[in-house]
Design a protein around this motif. Structure first.
Motif, PDB file in Angstrom:
ATOM      1  N   THR A   1      10.570  -1.344  -8.151  1.00 61.51           N
ATOM      2  CA  THR A   1      10.326  -1.953  -6.841  1.00 61.51           C
ATOM      3  C   THR A   1       8.814  -2.063  -6.661  1.00 61.51           C
ATOM      4  OG1 THR A   1      10.252   0.210  -5.798  1.00 61.51           O
ATOM      5  CG2 THR A   1      12.379  -0.901  -5.848  1.00 61.51           C
ATOM      6  N   LEU A   2       8.389  -2.695  -5.590  1.00 63.41           N
ATOM      7  CA  LEU A   2       6.949  -2.874  -5.375  1.00 63.41           C
ATOM      8  C   LEU A   2       6.248  -1.523  -5.213  1.00 63.41           C
ATOM      9  CD1 LEU A   2       6.939  -5.943  -2.999  1.00 63.41           C
ATOM     10  CD2 LEU A   2       6.236  -5.891  -5.367  1.00 63.41           C
ATOM     11  N   GLN A   3       6.927  -0.545  -4.586  1.00 62.54           N
ATOM     12  CA  GLN A   3       6.316   0.781  -4.401  1.00 62.54           C
ATOM     13  C   GLN A   3       6.128   1.461  -5.757  1.00 62.54           C
ATOM     14  OE1 GLN A   3       8.785  -0.297  -2.480  1.00 62.54           O
ATOM     15  NE2 GLN A   3       7.888  -0.241  -0.452  1.00 62.54           N
TER      16      GLN A   3
ATOM     17  N   GLN B   1       0.855  -1.182   0.000  1.00 61.89           N
ATOM     18  CA  GLN B   1       0.000   0.000   0.000  1.00 61.89           C
ATOM     19  C   GLN B   1       0.886   1.226   0.000  1.00 61.89           C
ATOM     20  OE1 GLN B   1      -2.794  -0.369   3.316  1.00 61.89           O
ATOM     21  NE2 GLN B   1      -4.305  -0.123   1.708  1.00 61.89           N
ATOM     22  N   VAL B   2       0.514   2.203  -0.816  1.00 60.78           N
ATOM     23  CA  VAL B   2       1.269   3.447  -0.878  1.00 60.78           C
ATOM     24  C   VAL B   2       0.274   4.589  -0.769  1.00 60.78           C
ATOM     25  CG1 VAL B   2       2.945   4.725  -2.225  1.00 60.78           C
ATOM     26  CG2 VAL B   2       2.809   2.287  -2.496  1.00 60.78           C
ATOM     27  N   SER B   3       0.617   5.619   0.025  1.00 55.73           N
ATOM     28  CA  SER B   3      -0.307   6.744   0.176  1.00 55.73           C
ATOM     29  C   SER B   3      -0.220   7.655  -1.044  1.00 55.73           C
ATOM     30  CB  SER B   3       0.015   7.527   1.443  1.00 55.73           C
ATOM     31  OG  SER B   3       1.214   8.257   1.266  1.00 55.73           O
ATOM     32  N   GLU B   4      -1.213   8.531  -1.220  1.00 59.27           N
ATOM     33  CA  GLU B   4      -1.234   9.432  -2.374  1.00 59.27           C
ATOM     34  C   GLU B   4      -0.007  10.327  -2.388  1.00 59.27           C
ATOM     35  OE1 GLU B   4      -4.159   7.636  -4.007  1.00 59.27           O
ATOM     36  OE2 GLU B   4      -3.244   9.387  -4.970  1.00 59.27           O
ATOM     37  N   ALA B   5       0.362  10.849  -1.217  1.00 58.16           N
ATOM     38  CA  ALA B   5       1.523  11.741  -1.153  1.00 58.16           C
ATOM     39  C   ALA B   5       2.806  11.005  -1.534  1.00 58.16           C
ATOM     40  CB  ALA B   5       1.648  12.337   0.248  1.00 58.16           C
ATOM     41  N   GLU B   6       2.929   9.741  -1.110  1.00 59.05           N
ATOM     42  CA  GLU B   6       4.123   8.956  -1.477  1.00 59.05           C
ATOM     43  C   GLU B   6       4.158   8.750  -2.985  1.00 59.05           C
ATOM     44  OE1 GLU B   6       3.267   5.870   1.599  1.00 59.05           O
ATOM     45  OE2 GLU B   6       5.402   5.481   1.408  1.00 59.05           O
TER      46      GLU B   6
ATOM     47  N   ALA C   1       3.280   0.044  -7.630  1.00 57.33           N
ATOM     48  CA  ALA C   1       1.985   0.517  -7.148  1.00 57.33           C
ATOM     49  C   ALA C   1       1.621   1.857  -7.767  1.00 57.33           C
ATOM     50  CB  ALA C   1       2.005   0.632  -5.627  1.00 57.33           C
ATOM     51  N   CYS C   2       2.618   2.602  -8.273  1.00 59.34           N
ATOM     52  CA  CYS C   2       2.336   3.896  -8.889  1.00 59.34           C
ATOM     53  C   CYS C   2       2.161   3.765 -10.397  1.00 59.34           C
ATOM     54  CB  CYS C   2       3.497   4.871  -8.660  1.00 59.34           C
ATOM     55  SG  CYS C   2       3.889   5.098  -6.947  1.00 59.34           S
TER      56      CYS C   2
END
Lengths: 291, 267
Positions: free
Chosen positions: A215-217, A5-10, A220-221
């Motif tokens: 990467t996984l992050q 899970q990644v936040s909008e700001a991230e 997610a984007c």
């Protein structure tokens, strides 16, 4: 694949970083993470390799068995792929969770190797129409941290390089029936020419740019990715789009150009590394799984 | 009655397992960085690297706008506008429930929703307990060292106004480089089990300046940087000890006798 899970700001931070060619870990858009390759890690296979790319760890074992050639291609051997997403890799793969991903990965591998140049299938023929070598390529996912296709393809190339297929002699006895004899010397074996084995490069579209080895992050984007298999000469053997988002034709062209460039650049250092490792021979210190 | 993981050795109860605590067992007053996993009635569930998800009650947050009033039904319905699934927050542990779950609060201006930055997930056993966990590092970035092992890196806020509310300006390339370097340094320190606090992170940052940011994660370079960091520690601690007695001699069993001036060139 495992998701985080990644936040909008991230997401905004990651997006702008990629736009400025400075990813979260300091890499550029076309840089790979630290990669470690070791061959001959599983003793009861004919060829094996373990590849660690960041935290992604993949183990490939190749077993050569004698079988009947496919009816359409009587003078060739063939490869069979099987990908096992072990529950060790991520909790999502518990029970039958990893089956869907495993089938998707195997199908892509079949597509990638479905051409006459990647592996010289004629060299796997023993007796036309009767016997041939079947290479069972088993891929085991040990840890999942993004970019599975790339790690798997590099591991397969390394394992194929490491594969030693025993030499066979065909003798016919009095009644005319053929017999296959394996030579007594365990070191009398045939090696495969892996020069044209392709490597897969996954390009993830993040914002207006694309990145290699996400990467996984970063995954997610991104909404869409391009999976392409590139040989040493720059030939593309397979091109696949994954993900729910859309890619316009110009981005696809740009991404394939980048993929070809990055893919070509992968092969030379990989081959030299494999040859260096081979030269160490018996004196090589095996690291295996506990290193 | 003896529990799991123990055995009796010559009438003494001995542990048969040993290792590092990977989970966070929070106490009242700990600062944590957590991610919202669920939005429930009148509360949020927050992931904090512990056995159970922590709880952030609606009554434990500051309402946007800063009013002090009883939470209404409308507040309950607009919870998701304030904190959604996936959002990151910094909070303090207010109390611990009987089942071990933590109850968090963000009733201070320094806590709340986090904006643009990088989250690094590490082992909670490596975070040193300090008076404050919020640091503005002189290298050009800010850091929140959550007791639960979640470390948040973000650019320095130059104006006093609180981050998130309005439009956030894009972060400069220089700031990004500092944050990426700090992130890689944190991973290098964790790989070598070094205790993390503002000084150790800063020393590691300074030791890493000779390398490119992306090279820091290579195992050989990681080792080199952590070695330099521990040397800086020795230097700092030894300096403090020796400088407090400047006229004394230092006797090293293998190297000989030195004065303070001989050991540190910049004295």
């Amino acid at each position: 694949m495992a998701t985080v899970q990644v936040s909008e700001a991230e997401k905004v931070y990651i997006l702008h970083g990629i736009r400025d060619d400075l990813r979260v870990d300091g890499r550029g858009c076309e840089d790979y993470r630290h990669m470690e390759i070791e061959t001959d890690v599983v003793s009861n296979t004919d060829g094996s390799a373990k590849v660690t790319l960041g935290h992604t760890a993949v183990l490939v074992g190749i077993k050569a068995e004698i079988g009947k050639p496919r009816p359409m291609f009587p003078g060739e051997g063939y490869l069979e792929f099987f990908v096992d997403c072990s529950a060790n890799a991520t909790p999502e793969f518990e029970g039958r969770g990893g089956e869907e991903l495993g089938t998707e990965l195997s199908n892509t591998l079949y597509k990638v190797f479905n051409n006459k140049n990647s592996v010289n299938l004629k060299s796997l023929c023993i007796l036309k129409g009767e016997h041939c070598w079947v290479l069972y390529v088993d891929v085991l996912l040990l840890q999942c941290d993004g970019n599975l296709y790339d790690a798997i393809s590099i591991a397969i190339k390394a394992a194929l390089f490491n594969t030693k297929i025993p030499k066979v002699h065909i003798s016919s006895d009095e009644e005319g029936s053929k017999e296959i004899e394996l030579s007594d010397d365990p070191y009398d074996c045939m090696r495969l020419n892996v020069e044209n084995v392709p490597c897969i490069v996954t390009l993830c579209k993040v914002g207006h740019r694309h990145v290699v080895d996400a990467t996984l992050q970063e995954k997610a984007c991104s909404v869409a990715s391009l999976v392409m298999a590139v040989t040493q000469k720059g030939t593309v053997t397979c091109l696949r789009k994954v993900g729910g988002g859309s890619l316009d034709p110009e981005s696809v062209f740009e991404m394939t150009e980048t993929g070809k460039r990055v893919g070509k650049a992968l092969h030379a250092p990989l081959m030299s590394l494999l040859q260096q490792e081979e030269k160490l021979g018996k004196s090589r210190q095996k690291v295996g799984f506990l290193g | 009655m003896r529990g799991h993981g123990t055995y009796v050795d010559e009438e003494k109860l001995t542990a048969s397992v040993a290792g590092e605590v990977q989970e966070f067992n929070g106490e009242v007053g700990d600062v944590v960085v957590g991610r919202i996993t669920e939005v429930q009635q009148k509360r949020w569930k927050v992931e904090t690297n512990s056995r159970l998800d922590s709880v952030l009650l609606l009554s434990a947050v500051n309402l946007p706008g800063g009013e002090l009033r009883r939470r209404s039904a409308e507040d309950e319905l607009t919870m998701r506008e304030y904190l959604q699934e996936g959002d990151l927050i910094s909070a303090e542990v207010q109390s611990v429930f009987s089942d071990g779950a933590l109850s968090l609060h963000t009733r201070s201006l320094k806590y709340g929703k986090l904006g643009q930055g990088v989250l690094v997930q590490l082992s909670p056993s490596l975070i040193k307990r300090q008076k404050t966990h919020f640091h503005n590092l002189p290298c050009g970035a800010s850091i929140i060292l959550g007791n639960n092992g979640f470390v948040w890196l973000y650019p320095l806020q130059h104006n006093r106004k609180r981050k998130l509310e309005a439009f956030t300006p894009p972060i400069s390339l220089a700031d990004r480089e500092v944050i990426s370097r700090l992130r890689n340094c944190l991973l290098a320190l964790t790989a070598h089990k070094v205790l993390l606090y503002d000084t150790s992170v800063l020393y590691c940052y300074e030791s890493s300046l000779q390398h490119q940011v992306k090279d820091i994660l290579k195992p050989e370079i990681m080792e080199e940087i952590v070695l330099l960091t521990s040397k800086s520690f020795w230097n700092m601690k030894a300096r403090k000890a020796i400088l407090s007695f400047p006229k004394h001699f230092v006797i090293c069993n293998c190297c000989g006798i030195f004065t303070a001036e001989m050991l540190f060139d910049d004295l």
